[in-house]
Structures are given as structure tokens and as C-alpha cells.
Design an enzyme around this catalytic site. Structure first.
Site, PDB file in Angstrom:
ATOM      1  N   ASP A  15      39.814   1.879   8.874  1.00 56.21           N
ATOM      2  CA  ASP A  15      40.251   3.166   9.771  1.00 56.21           C
ATOM      3  C   ASP A  15      39.630   3.028  11.247  1.00 56.21           C
ATOM      4  O   ASP A  15      40.104   3.579  12.336  1.00 56.21           O
ATOM      5  CB  ASP A  15      39.116   4.455   9.057  1.00 56.21           C
ATOM      6  CG  ASP A  15      37.922   3.837   8.641  1.00 56.21           C
ATOM      7  OD1 ASP A  15      37.323   2.355   8.808  1.00 56.21           O
ATOM      8  OD2 ASP A  15      37.057   4.720   7.987  1.00 56.21           O
ATOM      9  N   GLY A  59      38.339   9.989   8.868  1.00 57.92           N
ATOM     10  CA  GLY A  59      37.737   8.865   9.535  1.00 57.92           C
ATOM     11  C   GLY A  59      37.074   9.265  10.698  1.00 57.92           C
ATOM     12  O   GLY A  59      37.124   8.437  11.707  1.00 57.92           O
ATOM     13  N   SER A  60      36.479  10.583  10.641  1.00 55.32           N
ATOM     14  CA  SER A  60      35.871  10.981  11.973  1.00 55.32           C
ATOM     15  C   SER A  60      34.528   9.889  12.046  1.00 55.32           C
ATOM     16  O   SER A  60      34.404   9.810  13.510  1.00 55.32           O
ATOM     17  CB  SER A  60      35.238  12.409  11.773  1.00 55.32           C
ATOM     18  OG  SER A  60      34.595  12.494  10.695  1.00 55.32           O
ATOM     19  N   SER A  61      33.902   9.552  11.492  1.00 54.58           N
ATOM     20  CA  SER A  61      32.792   8.604  11.592  1.00 54.58           C
ATOM     21  C   SER A  61      33.366   7.302  12.331  1.00 54.58           C
ATOM     22  O   SER A  61      32.681   6.893  13.381  1.00 54.58           O
ATOM     23  CB  SER A  61      32.142   8.155  10.392  1.00 54.58           C
ATOM     24  OG  SER A  61      31.666   9.247   9.742  1.00 54.58           O
ATOM     25  N   GLY A  63      38.234  13.543   5.393  1.00 54.60           N
ATOM     26  CA  GLY A  63      38.349  12.466   5.226  1.00 54.60           C
ATOM     27  C   GLY A  63      39.544  11.640   6.220  1.00 54.60           C
ATOM     28  O   GLY A  63      40.474  10.592   5.851  1.00 54.60           O
ATOM     29  N   ALA A 110      36.282   6.824  14.169  1.00 54.43           N
ATOM     30  CA  ALA A 110      36.964   7.344  15.127  1.00 54.43           C
ATOM     31  C   ALA A 110      35.641   7.713  16.396  1.00 54.43           C
ATOM     32  O   ALA A 110      36.181   7.145  17.468  1.00 54.43           O
ATOM     33  CB  ALA A 110      37.730   8.576  15.034  1.00 54.43           C
TER      34      ALA A 110
END
Ligand code: MEV
Length: 320
Positions: free
Chosen positions: A155, A110-112, A108, A114
């Protein structure tokens, strides 16, 4: 051949999650665990994507007009980023895109978001167009909404600006805060939560009890203003108490779980100034503000949590 590499930080939500979906402010900090996006121009018109952390190998994408319904989950954000960038700025050559992450997409962090920022910034470098942070934010925010329909965009702001930010829904306000590295312990519950599911859960509670839920959001807004002051004054006692109150409000929205609550209470009992979940709830991570890191970490591990070592206030998107 033209080749660029961009890196972007992950994030931790400090205060105001969920309320920020409804026009209220939140406070987010960027963490020093990063995602790298390498983009290289190729001879033909196709795009080849490799994103091993989300099990994507040699996936064929188009420069634009990718049908998001036909794209595997792990590649949707990148396809949307290509669609939106190429709708504004024409790219002629094909591309090879490779992503590499310091952290698991399960946390969680915030990889998407980023990765979306990394791809758009990388495409802008390839095309040699100068995008301001705000233009980058707008393109990335549109891409995220194209994929998941909901979200405040906080994010994305953390991935772009870095540092610690006061943020209002959709980027209406994005203000860097004067803070140093925060004395935080981050505990992972071991459970991956789906943000959209928990945003919908709160939306349903809001339909059922609009007056109550709006009052909770209004209280969260006031709490974020107090937290901002406490943070800038490094008043950890007050900041910890505000974390506890924020957690109470999140409990009343119904997004905390037994595991989160257990790790949060164990941190408080071990002497933390305060503790709360971070993000959508339902799993993912909790935070404890503490100068007794070793004791709190041990207590979290004993209750089955995993410690994630991440420095806060990290640098935003940059060329590598
Ligand atoms: C999720 O990390 C935070 C939420 O406020 C959703 C959002 O702001 O996009 C629940």
C-alpha cells in the site's frame, strides 16, 4: 515560513493479498481518492498534529523519539514517520501538521500508509532533501512496521508510485504495469476490518496446516502472473475468472465473510466478469470487474453494500 502540501492516493488490492506477506507477488492499483498532508514550520521545537478524520485534535508530538505506546491510535503512523525521518535528517524548527482525507479510514483504502508517505515526503520537502521513491519507501516501510509489526508494504508503494503495480514483499520488486482505468465496481461491506488481526489469522492457519497454506500461496503466485498478462492485454473475461479463483483461494484461507461472499456472488449473478474481496478480508471492500456497472451496483446496494466511486490507476504522491 516554510509550508508544503502533499497528496497521496489510496489503494485497492487487485490480486495476491496475504500471499504477498510471505514473499509472493501481488497487483495493486492506486485510487483517485486522496489524503492531503499540510506541514508548516513553526518557531518552537514541538509538533502539533490535527487529523480530524481519526479524531486527533491539537495533539503534541515530538520531532523524534516519540514513544509509540503512549500515542493515540490515529496518530501512531505519523509519530513513527517523524521518528524515522528525524533520526536520519535533523529538523530544527517545530511543525504544524494537518491531514485531510477524501475517504473514510474505514474502507481499507490504506489511509495509514497514505498518510505515512505524505508526512515523510512533506518532511523531505521542508528539509529540502531529495528522496528517491525507493528511499521514501524504505523510511515509510520502517515506520509501518514500527507501528503494526506486520505488512508487505504494497500500500505504501501504491501511495508513492501510483498507477497499477506488480509488487513483491518489502518492495523487492516494484514494477508499474501498462493499464488504463479498470472497469471495476467497488462495494463496501459496512464492516471495518483490522488488517493485523487477519494477517495473524492466516499466520495461525499456516502454522496448523503449513503444507496446504504454502501450496495456496504458490497457486496465488501463479495466478498473479496470469492476472498480470490478462490485465495488460485487457482480457477482461480471463481477468474476471482469475478474480473468482483468487476469491476461492482467499475463502480457503478463511478470510472471507458472509457479507463479502454475498456481495461477491450477487455481483457475479448480475453479470460481472468476476468478483473478489480486496485487502485483508473480514469486511472492508469487494471488487467486481464488469461492463454492467449500473446493474451490479444496484444488486450490491440491494444486499446492503455501499458503492464507493473510485477511479483506479491514479497518480502517486505529489506536491499540491
Ligand atoms: C491487506 O490490505 C493486504 C495483506 O496482504 C497485508 C499486506 O500485504 O500488508 C493482507
Amino acid at each position: 515560513m516554510n509550508k508544503v502540501e502533499i497528496s497521496t492516493p489510496g489503494k485497492l488490492m487487485l490480486f495476491g493479498e496475504h500471499a504477498v506477506v510471505y514473499g509472493r507477488p501481488c497487483i495493486v492499483t492506486a485510487v483517485d481518492q486522496r489524503i492531503k498532508v499540510a506541514i508548516e514550520e513553526m518557531g518552537n521545537q514541538s509538533v502539533i498534529l490535527n487529523a480530524p478524520e481519526v479524531q486527533i485534535e491539537n495533539l503534541d508530538l515530538k520531532l523524534k523519539n516519540n514513544d509509540l505506546n503512549q500515542i493515540p491510535k490515529g496518530a501512531k503512523f505519523i509519530a513513527a514517520a517523524l521518528n524515522n525521518f528525524c533520526a536520519e535528517y535533523h529538523l530544527e524548527k517545530g511543525l504544524k501538521i494537518v491531514t485531510k482525507s477524501d475517504f473514510s479510514s474505514k474502507f481499507g483504502f490504506g489511509s495509514s500508509s497514505a498518510v505515512t508517505v505524505g508526512v515523510i515526503k512533506g518532511l523531505a520537502e521542508i528539509k529540502k532533501v531529495k528522496l528517491s521513491n525507493k528511499q521514501l519507501f524504505e523510511l515509510a516501510y520502517k515506520s509501518v512496521l514500527d507501528v503494526q509489526g506486520v505488512g508487505s508494504g504494497f500500500d505504501l508503494a501504491a501511495a508513492i508510485w501510483g498507477g497499477t503495480l506488480y509488487f513483491v514483499t518489502g518492495g523487492k520488486q516494484i514494477k508499474p504495469l501498462r493499464v488504463n482505468n479498470l472497469p471495476l465496481v467497488v462495494g463496501y461491506t459496512g464492516i471495518k476490518a483490522d488488517t493485523a488481526t487477519w494477517v495473524r489469522f492466516v499466520a495461525e492457519r499456516k502454522v496448523k496446516f503449513p503444507v496446504l497454506v504454502n501450496d495456496i500461496f504458490d497457486t496465488m503466485e501463479k495466478l498473479v502472473e496470469l492476472a498480470r498478462k490478462a490485465l495488460e492485454n485487457e482480457d477482461w473475461d480471463s481477468l474476471g475468472e482469475l478474480m473468482d479463483i483468487n476469491q476461492g483461494l482467499l475463502e480457503s484461507l478463511g478470510v472471507s465473510t458472509l457479507k463479502l461472499t454475498e456481495l461477491i456472488h450477487t455481483s457475479r449473478l448480475s453479470g460481472a466478469w468476476g468478483s473478489k474481496l480486496s485487502g485483508a478480508g473480514g469486511g472492508d471492500c469487494m471488487l467486481a470487474l464488469t461492463d454492467k456497472a449500473k446493474t451490479v451496483e444496484k444488486a450490491i446496494i440491494e444486499k446492503g453494500g455501499q458503492i464507493i466511486y473510485a477511479k483506479t490507476n491514479a497518480q502517486g504522491a505529489r506536491m499540491e
